[in-house]
Design an enzyme around this catalytic site. Structure first.
Site, short mmCIF file in Angstrom:
data_model
loop_
_atom_site.label_atom_id
_atom_site.label_comp_id
_atom_site.label_asym_id
_atom_site.label_seq_id
_atom_site.Cartn_x
_atom_site.Cartn_y
_atom_site.Cartn_z
N LYS A 211 13.95 -34.45 -34.27
CA LYS A 211 14.44 -35.35 -33.23
C LYS A 211 13.29 -35.67 -32.29
O LYS A 211 12.71 -34.78 -31.66
CB LYS A 211 15.58 -34.69 -32.46
CG LYS A 211 16.12 -35.57 -31.35
CD LYS A 211 17.36 -34.99 -30.71
CE LYS A 211 17.87 -35.89 -29.61
NZ LYS A 211 19.05 -35.32 -28.95
N GLU A 248 9.75 -28.87 -38.84
CA GLU A 248 11.00 -28.61 -38.12
C GLU A 248 12.18 -28.54 -39.09
O GLU A 248 13.06 -27.69 -38.96
CB GLU A 248 11.25 -29.70 -37.06
CG GLU A 248 10.37 -29.59 -35.83
CD GLU A 248 10.87 -28.54 -34.84
OE1 GLU A 248 11.83 -27.82 -35.15
OE2 GLU A 248 10.27 -28.45 -33.74
N LYS A 263 16.03 -38.30 -36.48
CA LYS A 263 16.53 -39.16 -35.42
C LYS A 263 15.42 -39.53 -34.46
O LYS A 263 14.68 -38.62 -34.07
CB LYS A 263 17.64 -38.39 -34.68
CG LYS A 263 18.17 -39.05 -33.44
CD LYS A 263 19.14 -38.15 -32.77
CE LYS A 263 19.68 -38.88 -31.55
NZ LYS A 263 20.54 -38.03 -30.77
C1 PBG Z 1 21.68 -35.13 -26.94
C2 PBG Z 1 21.74 -36.41 -27.71
C3 PBG Z 1 21.13 -37.63 -27.38
C4 PBG Z 1 21.50 -38.54 -28.38
C5 PBG Z 1 22.33 -37.86 -29.26
N1 PBG Z 1 22.44 -36.54 -28.84
C6 PBG Z 1 20.34 -38.02 -26.19
C7 PBG Z 1 18.98 -37.52 -25.98
O1 PBG Z 1 18.46 -36.69 -26.73
O2 PBG Z 1 18.38 -37.93 -24.99
C8 PBG Z 1 21.08 -39.98 -28.47
C9 PBG Z 1 21.93 -40.84 -29.34
C10 PBG Z 1 21.68 -42.31 -29.20
O3 PBG Z 1 20.75 -42.76 -28.51
O4 PBG Z 1 22.47 -43.06 -29.79
N2 PBG Z 1 22.97 -34.72 -26.54
#
Ligand code: PBG
Length: 341
Positions: A211, A248, A263
């Site tokens: 992520k 990761e 992501k």
């Molecule tokens: C964290 C989380 C985020 C997203 C999904 N889970 C936000 C972040 O990491 O700042 C982002 C999802 C999106 O932008 O559609 N709870």
């Protein structure tokens, strides 16, 4: 050889829609799509998210309807996010038995069971985001402490205890998949232990493994009324690093992740391909809020063809190796697939 001298004519397989359909290497299917949904405590009416046209913060009652619609559409899953009325430094509502996300999970399971009874078909799997950022008053994904230079940082190991409690609360409420998205080291192993100790061996972990810290989460911050100031660069990954994304994913696989995720999706298709090549568990990708917002905005201006752009963006994520795709267009894509096959 013909008089033209041309031996290979790949265009033959592009001649007609029938031929192109036959030779398509990748296809989308509703059952591979997961719809993220937001439920907010204390709302009377669903609240539109202005930076995500077509998406809303749900009330508990409209969440029920939205989940039922995903079940009728044959989607593979729903990913639930909760927005609590009360936030504090440790995000205590995240693990409260009656916290908004736990309530949302129970509502989703009920709505799905009802549609399954009517249709006789399996409904979507209920997944929950396992992270503190919606629940803390500072908006970070964990609890804070002082760093080596006196700066404020997220305390990795103290946060793991909160994630463990949160995952167990989600499992108790009926979550079939918990999804740690906070990028704390060791989060998958700690959650696995906690679930097993509490008797939830059957609850799966979808690890947000690679992520990246990304501006493409911008609209999501509005979607969850985020309190964050600053950024998440001490825990989410640096866009410069592809190899580290593979590492990761390897670590999460070694800790027992049942599925791994990359992501955002669109800017990280190379990482997705790399993870898909080495993973022996299903690989997910999350087409995030900013990816959604960009295509919606350009379409609204008449600059790109909306439907074709959405389908191409989602299909590209599949081509890069995703088995499961989280996208805010899941319902609409499923409807297009149903009517165009
Ligand atoms: C964290 C989380 C985020 C997203 C999904 N889970 C936000 C972040 O990491 O700042 C982002 C999802 C999106 O932008 O559609 N709870």
């Amino acid at each position: 050889m013909s008089t033209s001298g041309i031996v290979y004519r790949p265009r033959r397989l592009r001649t007609t829609p029938r031929m192109r359909r036959l030779v398509a290497e990748h296809r989308l299917h509703a059952a591979d799509l997961v719809l993220p949904l937001f439920v907010k405590e204390g709302l009377d009416e669903p609240a539109p998210i202005s930076s995500m046209p077509g998406q809303v913060q749900h009330t508990e009652s409209t969440l029920r309807d939205a989940v039922a619609a995903t079940a009728r559409a044959g989607l593979g899953g729903v990913m639930l996010f909760g927005i609590p009325a009360l936030r504090d430094a440790t995000g205590s509502q995240a693990e409260a038995p009656d916290g908004i996300l736990q309530r949302g999970i129970r509502i989703a399971r009920e709505a799905i069971a009802a549609v399954e009874l009517q249709t006789g078909r399996p409904g979507p799997v209920v997944m929950a985001d396992t992270c503190l950022d919606e629940f803390t008053d500072h908006g970070h994904c964990g609890v804070l402490t002082d760093g080596p230079d006196g700066e404020t940082v997220v305390d990795n190991d103290a946060t793991l205890e909160r994630y463990a409690a949160m995952a167990v609360a989600q499992a108790r409420a009926g979550a079939e998949v918990v999804s740690p998205s906070g990028m704390m080291d060791g989060q998958v192993a700690v959650i696995r232990d906690a679930l097993d100790d509490a008797g939830f061996e059957h609850v799966a972990i979808l690890a947000y493994s690679a992520k990246y810290a990304s501006p493409f989460y911008g609209p999501f911050r509005e979607a969850v009324d985020s309190a964050l100031t600053g950024d998440r660069r001490t825990y989410q990954m640096d866009a410069a690093n592809g190899r580290e994304g593979l590492r990761e994913a390897d670590l999460d696989l070694a800790e027992g992740a049942d599925m791994v995720m990359v992501k955002p999706a669109g800017s990280y298709l190379d990482v997705l391909r790399g993870v898909a090549d080495r993973s022996d568990v299903p690989v997910a990708a999350y087409q995030v809020s900013g990816e959604y917002a960009m295509i919606e905005a350009a379409s609204a201006n008449g600059w790109i063809d909306r439907r074709a752009s959405i389908l191409e963006s989602v299909l590209s994520i599949r081509r890069a190796g995703a088995d499961v795709i989280l996208t805010y267009w899941a319902l609409e894509v499923a409807e297009w697939l149903r009517t165009s096959a």
